[in-house]
Every structure is written in structure tokens, then in C-alpha cells.
Enzyme design. Structure first.
Site, PDB file in Angstrom:
ATOM      1  N   ASP A   1       0.806  -1.229   0.000  1.00 36.29           N
ATOM      2  CA  ASP A   1       0.000   0.000   0.000  1.00 36.29           C
ATOM      3  C   ASP A   1       0.837   1.276   0.000  1.00 36.29           C
ATOM      4  OD1 ASP A   1      -2.973   1.101   1.861  1.00 36.29           O
ATOM      5  OD2 ASP A   1      -2.354   1.356  -0.219  1.00 36.29           O
TER       6      ASP A   1
ATOM      7  N   LYS B   1      -7.950  -1.498   3.394  1.00 37.17           N
ATOM      8  CA  LYS B   1      -7.345  -0.146   3.487  1.00 37.17           C
ATOM      9  C   LYS B   1      -7.341   0.357   4.932  1.00 37.17           C
ATOM     10  CE  LYS B   1      -6.367   1.988   0.212  1.00 37.17           C
ATOM     11  NZ  LYS B   1      -5.108   2.227  -0.529  1.00 37.17           N
TER      12      LYS B   1
ATOM     13  N   LYS C   1      -8.545  14.001  -3.365  1.00 43.86           N
ATOM     14  CA  LYS C   1      -9.030  13.469  -2.082  1.00 43.86           C
ATOM     15  C   LYS C   1      -8.959  14.559  -1.004  1.00 43.86           C
ATOM     16  CE  LYS C   1      -6.150  11.260   0.354  1.00 43.86           C
ATOM     17  NZ  LYS C   1      -5.123  10.224   0.491  1.00 43.86           N
TER      18      LYS C   1
ATOM     19  N   LYS D   1       2.555   2.137   3.351  1.00 47.19           N
ATOM     20  CA  LYS D   1       1.770   2.359   4.575  1.00 47.19           C
ATOM     21  C   LYS D   1       1.959   1.206   5.564  1.00 47.19           C
ATOM     22  CE  LYS D   1      -2.619   4.069   2.793  1.00 47.19           C
ATOM     23  NZ  LYS D   1      -2.277   4.276   1.465  1.00 47.19           N
TER      24      LYS D   1
END
Ligand SMILES: NC(=O)c1ccc[n+]([C@@H]2O[C@H](COP(=O)([O-])OP(=O)(O)OC[C@H]3O[C@@H](n4cnc5c(N)ncnc54)[C@H](O)[C@@H]3O)[C@@H](O)[C@H]2O)c1
Ligand SMILES: O=P([O-])([O-])O[C@@H]1[C@@H](O)[C@H](O)[C@@H](O)[C@H](O)[C@@H]1O
Length: 511
Positions: free
Chosen positions: A298, A347, A390, A461
């Protein structure tokens, strides 16, 4: 300007550096720690030959895939474009390798910095040959238009280059991604025989490598976030069991794991840019046997990168985060896919675990396990109108002196794919760079780094680490690890920031 250290040796096309690694072994003795500094000698051997690199993106027609490909072509052909803010020049802002610098030393009392990419030979991103797959048949020019990320004028100027690029048909397992992705799945390899799918992907890779006369290929997953597969040691636990599960078309073998296996079996490293558990133990074993790397999970782009910075600053200052509320809404296809709970859960995990090691390191602030369990909430909402831009809103509540509270309210507009694309480029360039390094410890045989390339954790991440090695999420430590390894391989000293050479060096008093 490049740099050459007086401590390195050139052996044909190998650059060899010698490094006395200093560490401290701690032994507990009653209520005391006994610290024993020790020195271990390492030699690093870097192949300085730059390969012709091919990259195959899974999800090539997505927002990230089209933005990365178009952005590199804009730089390659120096394409400028106009917007209401005037004329724009292409650049690689947001790329660690292309747009950040490394301090290489001091000239008199002046610190000297050079671009990260110039410390050691690295592939020029403009030379990368791109290919890949997508379940959508759109060529990359039409896919870029669908993505609505890149300014219209640049889209038009890129169209002649991009419309020739068409993703290969891909394998599509609807059970692993959101049902709402079905309406774009018109470019799918038929059937449900997972072994056949694996062999088709392998052939795609082999054909791509041969037809482009490539020295090496790297595969990178930038397709939709999948749900976690239900991991079972009997299905995913070893290379043999994984291959048996593929041969039997086991339902818990995901498309991403098929791509990872195909990469390993074709001698290619594999990078997972999404949060799902693609890289199961069987994949790691296949990679080990193939002598390639795997890395994930990620991409760490905007909201999470900021989070790891801020929490590290607070904990480092002895301030105690008590609650983190991370909310964001976005309107791109990624957000559309994440609107399905099973994909969101993947996520949520990667966005939530990214501060664990930072909190756990400070037992003054968090003396008990219970206190470590801070209120950390992740919310992601799909709002089509916001597109790829975003909107991230976070609240950080921390306890300070005498029971006080410090609260940060952060509003962060992340142009998601414009942040992710340069980061994907760094992952590819650094993975290729690591494939050219070997090390020898205490005069042992030279060897490659561990198969799970945790050196790339700065860009992830939920960074995967080699078994038995704890994960580091602190952004400054992750970047230092990467920068320092590059410097050591180049025969440069690691900067401990004491600046003694400046404070008390002879040159200071000569002026
Ligand atoms: N800032 C970011 O953009 C960011 C940050 C971290 C992680 N990610 C992850 O990166 C991935 C891509 O993000 P995006 O914004 O480009 O999403 P996107 O939806 O625009 O692109 C994904 C592409 O993958 C394709 N696809 C889906 N399943 C496929 C399959 N089995 N084989 C081949 N192609 C397939 C889709 O058709 C789509 O074109 C997502 O998983 C996202 O969570 C993105
Ligand atoms: O910016 P970041 O936190 O690193 O990560 C992003 C998330 O905030 C966003 O919700 C998600 O859609 C993107 O795929 C990406 O993962």
C-alpha cells in the site's frame, strides 16, 4: 554533479565500499542496561551497469497507471502544457530519487547536497519501457481522460503517445474486488482455470521482455484494492502448496497473488501497491527460489505520510497522542472500489497500523498495553464529485503537561494520483537499484538482501518486513535507512548530525 569517494574501489563494473557498522548490544543486568558498542565489518558491491528496464503495471489503465506513464512521457519529450495558471514545465516533484537531495559532506564549513539519484548509478525513469494489464480495454489516452487527473491540454499533447498503449487482458476475480467494478471489466482472460491464468500472465511477461529486448522486468500492482484472502497455511503456506492451490483453482487464490507468482516464476521482482495480503508465505518462498524481491504493502502517499510524521513529532517531544480520527472522501475509481466494505477493510488496516511502532517505542507515555490502544478511527467515503482530489480531514488529540490537551485539526487536499505516481516511480527505480547490490558481512560470501525488501518501507503504509524483523513506520527513520544505505554503498559517511567537523574543524578557524 556526481560524487566519488576516496574509500571505494572499482573492480571492473562493480563499485566496492568497506563499512564498519557500529551498533550497541544491550544486556539487562538487574535494574540496569549494560551497553556494549560493537563494530561489524560490511562490504557492499554495487553493479554500476544500468540495465534496460521494463515495467509491467497491473491496473495500467487506472488513475495511477495512466498518470505515471503520462508524467514520464511528458518529462521524456519535454512536453509543456497550459492551464489557467499559465504554462507548465514537466518535472518529477514528489519523487524522492529525482527531486530530493542527500548531504554528502562539508566543503570547508558549507554542507554539500546532491540529488539522491546522483549518488550512485540509477535507471533514468525516462528510459523505462512500460506495459501491463487492465480489466478495462481502454487505451491509455482514453483511460487518462476517464481518470480526470491530468490537465486537458497535457492530455491532448500526450494522446499521440498514449493511444498506442493498450493494456493486455487481465484475470478478473469479482469476488475479491467491489461489485461496482464489473461495468469496466471488458478486457478479461476467459475461464476460471487459475493455472491457465498463471501461464498466460507468465507468457505475457516473457513476450514483453523479449519483444522489447529488456535486461529485466519488474511487476507492480496498482490495480484495485482486493479484500484480504482467507490465509491458510495449507493453501498459501509454502511455494509447493501455493502452486498446488493454483492448479486446483482454489477460491482463496486472488488475482494479485497469481500476478505475484507469475512475476517470481519469470524472474521478476513484484511490488504490491495496495493493502491486501497478496504476498503470502508461498509467494515469498517462490521469490527466494527465483532470487527476486517482493515489497509492499500500500503506497504511502498523503494522509498517512503526514500522520506518521506528526505522531513521530508528538511522541518524540514527549506529548501523548490519545486519539486520531482520520477521515477522507474521494471520488475516483479507487474510492468507488473502497466503498465496498470488504475492500475498505483492507485499506483500514494499512491506514491504522502505521503508528504502532512509534507509540510502542515510548513506554513513558504508554506504560501499559491498554494505554497503547488509543482511539484511532479511519473513515473513507466515496463522493464522485470530488474526483481524484481526495479531501483528508484529521483530528489529533494529545495529552500535554498537567492534563492539558493539544488538538490538531488538519485539512489536507491530496491529489491522490499526482502524489502516488512519482512514489511508484521511486519504488520501481529503488527496487531495480537494490537488485544490483550485494553485501559481505565479516568477509563472508557476498549475498543479496533479504527477499522481502523492507528497505522500501518509506514508500509503504504497511511495510512488509523480513521474518523476525520488527516493522518501522517512523518516516524519518525509514528515510534515513534508505539514504544511509545509499551513502554507505557509495563510500560516504553517515551523518550523525553532530556537525563536529563544522563546529570544531580546522576550516572554521581559517576564515
Ligand atoms: N494515492 C493513491 O492513488 C493511492 C495510494 C495508496 C494506494 N493506492 C492504491 O493503488 C491502487 C490503484 O489506485 P488508482 O487510484 O490508480 O485506482 P484505479 O481504480 O483508478 O485503478 C485501478 C485499475 O485497476 C484495474 N483493475 C482492477 N482489477 C484488475 C485486475 N485483476 N487486473 C488488472 N487490472 C485490474 C481497474 O480497471 C483500474 O483501471 C488502489 O488499490 C489504491 O488503493 C492508491
Ligand atoms: O493518502 P494515504 O493515506 O497514504 O492513502 C490514501 C487513502 O487516504 C485514500 O483513502 C485511499 O483511497 C488511497 O488509495 C490511499 O490509500
Amino acid at each position: 554533479m556526481k560524487v566519488q569517494s576516496t574509500t571505494t574501489q572499482q573492480d571492473d563494473h562493480f563499485l566496492i565500499s568497506d563499512y564498519d557498522y557500529k551498533s550497541t548490544n544491550i544486556e539487562k543486568n538487574g535494574d540496569k542496561y549494560i551497553a556494549k558498542p560493537q563494530i561489524t565489518n560490511f562490504k557492499f558491491k554495487t553493479d554500476t551497469r544500468i540495465p534496460k528496464l521494463g515495467v509491467m503495471l497491473v491496473g495500467w489503465g487506472g488513475n495511477n497507471g495512466t498518470t505515471l506513464t503520462g508524467g514520464i512521457l511528458a518529462n521524456k519529450f519535454n512536453i509543456t502544457w497550459n492551464s489557467k495558471r499559465g504554462t507548465h514545465q514537466p518535472n518529477f516533484y514528489g519523487s524522492l530519487t529525482q527531486s530530493s537531495v542527500i548531504k554528502i559532506g562539508t566543503c570547508n564549513t558549507e554542507e554539500v547536497f546532491i540529488p539522491f539519484k546522483d549518488v550512485l548509478p540509477m535507471v533514468n525513469p525516462c528510459d523505462i519501457v512500460f506495459g501491463g494489464w487492465d480489466i478495462s480495454s481502454l487505451n491509455l489516452a482514453d483511460a487518462m481522460s476517464r481518470a480526470q487527473v491530468v490537465e486537458y491540454d497535457l492530455q491532448q499533447k500526450l494522446r499521440p503517445y498514449l493511444e498506442k498503449l493498450v493494456p493486455l487482458p487481465s484475470i478478473y476475480y469479482p469476488d475479491f474486488i467491489a461489485a461496482n467494478q464489473g461495468d469496466r471489466a471488458d478486457n478479461v482472460i476467459p475461464g476460471d482455470n487459475k493455472l491457465e491464468h498463471l501461464n498466460i500472465i507468465r507468457k505475457n511477461i516473457a513476450d514483453f521482455k523479449q519483444s522489447n529486448n529488456l535486461d529485466k522486468v519488474i511487476l507492480l500492482w496498482t490495480a484495485n484494492t482486493e479484500r484480504f484472502c482467507v490465509e491458510d497455511p495449507n493453501v498459501h503456506g509454502t511455494a509447493e502448496r501455493l502452486m498446488q492451490s493454483i492448479e486446483s483453482s482454489h477460491p482463496e487464490i486472488s488475482a494479485s497473488t497469481i500476478f505475484a507468482c507469475a512475476a517470481c516464476l519469470e524472474g521478476c521482482s513484484f511490488i504490491n501497491g495496495s493493502p491486501q495480503n497478496t504476498i503470502v508465505p508461498g509467494v515469498i518462498e517462490l521469490a527466494e527460489k527465483a532470487g527476486v524481491f517482493v515489497a509492499g504493502d500500500d503506497f504511502k502517499t498523503g494522509q498517512t505520510k503526514f500522520k506518521t510524521c506528526l505522531v513521530e513529532y508528538l511522541v518524540g517531544a514527549g506529548i501523548k497522542p490519545k486519539a486520531i480520527i482520520s477521515y477522507n472522501h474521494l471520488g475516483n475509481n479507487d474510492g468507488k472500489n473502497l466503498s465496498q466494505e470488504s475492500c475498505f477493510k483492507s485499506k483500514e488496516r494499512s491506514k491504522k497500523t502505521c503508528v504502532d511502532d512509534i507509540l510502542e517505542s515510548n513506554r513513558v507515555l504508554y506504560p501499559t498495553e491498554e494505554e497503547l490502544n488509543i482511539d484511532h478511527t479511519i473513515v473513507i467515503k466515496y463522493c464522485p464529485e470530488t474526483g481524484d482530489s481526495k479531501k483528508a480531514m484529521d483530528e489529533y488529540i494529545a495529552e500535554i503537561f498537567l492534563g492539558g490537551r493539544q488538538t490538531f485539526a488538519v485539512y489536507n487536499v491530496c491529489e491522490d494520483s499526482l502524489l502516488a505516481a512519482p512514489l511508484i516511480m521511486d519504488l520501481l527505480l529503488l527496487c531495480e537499484f537494490f537488485e544490483r547490490i550485494q553485501f559481505s558481512k565479516d568477509a563472508s560470501e557476498y549475498q543479496r538482501f533479504d527477499t522481502v525488501l523492507s528497505w522500501l518501507s518509506y514508500l509503504m503504509k504497511a511495510p512488509k518486513s523480513e521474518s523476525g524483523i520488527t516493522t518501522i513506520n517512523s518516516l524519518s527513520r525509514q528515510r534515513a535507512m534508505l539514504e544511509n544505505l545509499v551513502k554507505v554503498c557509495a563510500g560516504l559517511t553517515i551523518d550523525d548530525n553532530l556537525r563536529l567537523e563544522v563546529r570544531y574543524g580546522a576550516s572554521r578557524f581559517q576564515q
